[in-house]
Scaffold this active site. Sequence first.
Site, PDB file in Angstrom:
ATOM      1  N   GLN A  75       0.837  -1.216   0.000  1.00 38.86           N
ATOM      2  CA  GLN A  75       0.000   0.000   0.000  1.00 38.86           C
ATOM      3  C   GLN A  75       0.869   1.263   0.000  1.00 38.86           C
ATOM      4  O   GLN A  75       0.569   2.246   0.688  1.00 38.86           O
ATOM      5  CB  GLN A  75      -0.939  -0.008   1.207  1.00 38.86           C
ATOM      6  CG  GLN A  75      -2.156  -0.886   1.031  1.00 38.86           C
ATOM      7  CD  GLN A  75      -3.133  -0.340  -0.017  1.00 38.86           C
ATOM      8  OE1 GLN A  75      -3.153   0.848  -0.333  1.00 38.86           O
ATOM      9  NE2 GLN A  75      -3.952  -1.221  -0.573  1.00 38.86           N
ATOM     10  N   SER A  76       1.947   1.252  -0.764  1.00 43.25           N
ATOM     11  CA  SER A  76       2.870   2.399  -0.782  1.00 43.25           C
ATOM     12  C   SER A  76       2.242   3.637  -1.418  1.00 43.25           C
ATOM     13  O   SER A  76       1.806   3.605  -2.576  1.00 43.25           O
ATOM     14  CB  SER A  76       4.125   2.008  -1.563  1.00 43.25           C
ATOM     15  OG  SER A  76       4.914   3.153  -1.848  1.00 43.25           O
ATOM     16  N   ASN A  77       2.229   4.733  -0.651  1.00 42.80           N
ATOM     17  CA  ASN A  77       1.788   6.020  -1.208  1.00 42.80           C
ATOM     18  C   ASN A  77       2.836   6.578  -2.164  1.00 42.80           C
ATOM     19  O   ASN A  77       2.515   7.279  -3.117  1.00 42.80           O
ATOM     20  CB  ASN A  77       1.558   7.036  -0.082  1.00 42.80           C
ATOM     21  CG  ASN A  77       0.572   6.535   0.942  1.00 42.80           C
ATOM     22  OD1 ASN A  77      -0.585   6.302   0.616  1.00 42.80           O
ATOM     23  ND2 ASN A  77       1.017   6.353   2.177  1.00 42.80           N
TER      24      ASN A  77
END
Length: 331
Positions: A75-77
């Site tokens: 879930q890397s921004n």
Amino acid sequence: MHLARFPRRFVAHLPTPLERMDRLSEVLGGPEIWIKRDDCTGLSTGGNKTRKLEFLMAEALEQGADMVITQGATQSNHARQTAAFAARLGLGCHLLLEDRTGSNDPNYNGNGNVLLDYLHGATTEKHPGGTDMAAEMEAVAETLRAKGRKVYVIPGGGSNPVGALGYVNCAYELLGQCNDRGLRIDHIVTATGSAGTQAGLITGLKAINAGIPLLGFGVRAPKEKQEENVFALAARTADLLGCSGVVGRADVVADSSYVGAGYGIPREDTLEAVRMFAQLEGILLDPVYSGKAAAGLIDWCRKGRFKKGQRIVFIHTGGSAALFGYDGILR
Ligand SMILES: *Cc1c(COP(=O)(O)O)cnc(C)c1O
């Protein structure tokens, strides 16, 4: 400090707003709490990586890249903002995603930032937790180069001296806003992970002799390790800026007491912070970074470590897209 001598691709909506959080301040009954809205940088739901990517992507273009690769958690921004920025520039984008949480939740693995990576046209590959992601990226870059691609490798979180320039600039921007409005600031707080945000901020604050302490709330590494990472990057950032040695070891302060079981795994106080900001201020935090930093801020207020008469600025680093990967935990 002359930042215009570094190549930059202007994409972020700047300056981001600086707002007072009246209801949160009142409920906590301590300091006056302000928020610097770096969740509103404008690119694909915003966030702190956009400031760093303005400098990194400019360097990629300068080097003649036709694609970028980077890495992060599922879930890397950072991965999502990189995918959006690459789309904006017409560059290819390939993302290496590390399964740091071991979650089987279909939303965690396919919704939120993962959905947006896909919509922006990035390709992705997954790796198990604990993989040496930097080494993986180099291997992937070599394979792509052998096929004739011109690859620019962006480190995890965009955290190197070039990326950190984005947060040197944020320090100037914030100080300018405070000076224009006559706001005396006692402390600045932010989430700290791959270290570029805190390293850039402290380098900028020291370079202009702001005299305002900065506290980073850790999301992964223990305090000592986090401080060492930030200090090392701040030193290299100061070298790049031509003000070597401006940051002392004692200027780098982290508190990793709110991490809990690990990166990307929210605690009860993380969820409480997310709900408080949502219900008192109408502001969306995230369960991985800003929620843990806000939990730290709230606890420091409750314990009187930040107190009445003080004015605190919380830098909101973004991340709300990840909420949609955590709906099972949040409900
Ligand atoms: C990456 C990130 C951070 C941490 O910033 P670093 O520069 O990696 O320390 C904080 N908040 C959010 C929402 C992020 O995506």
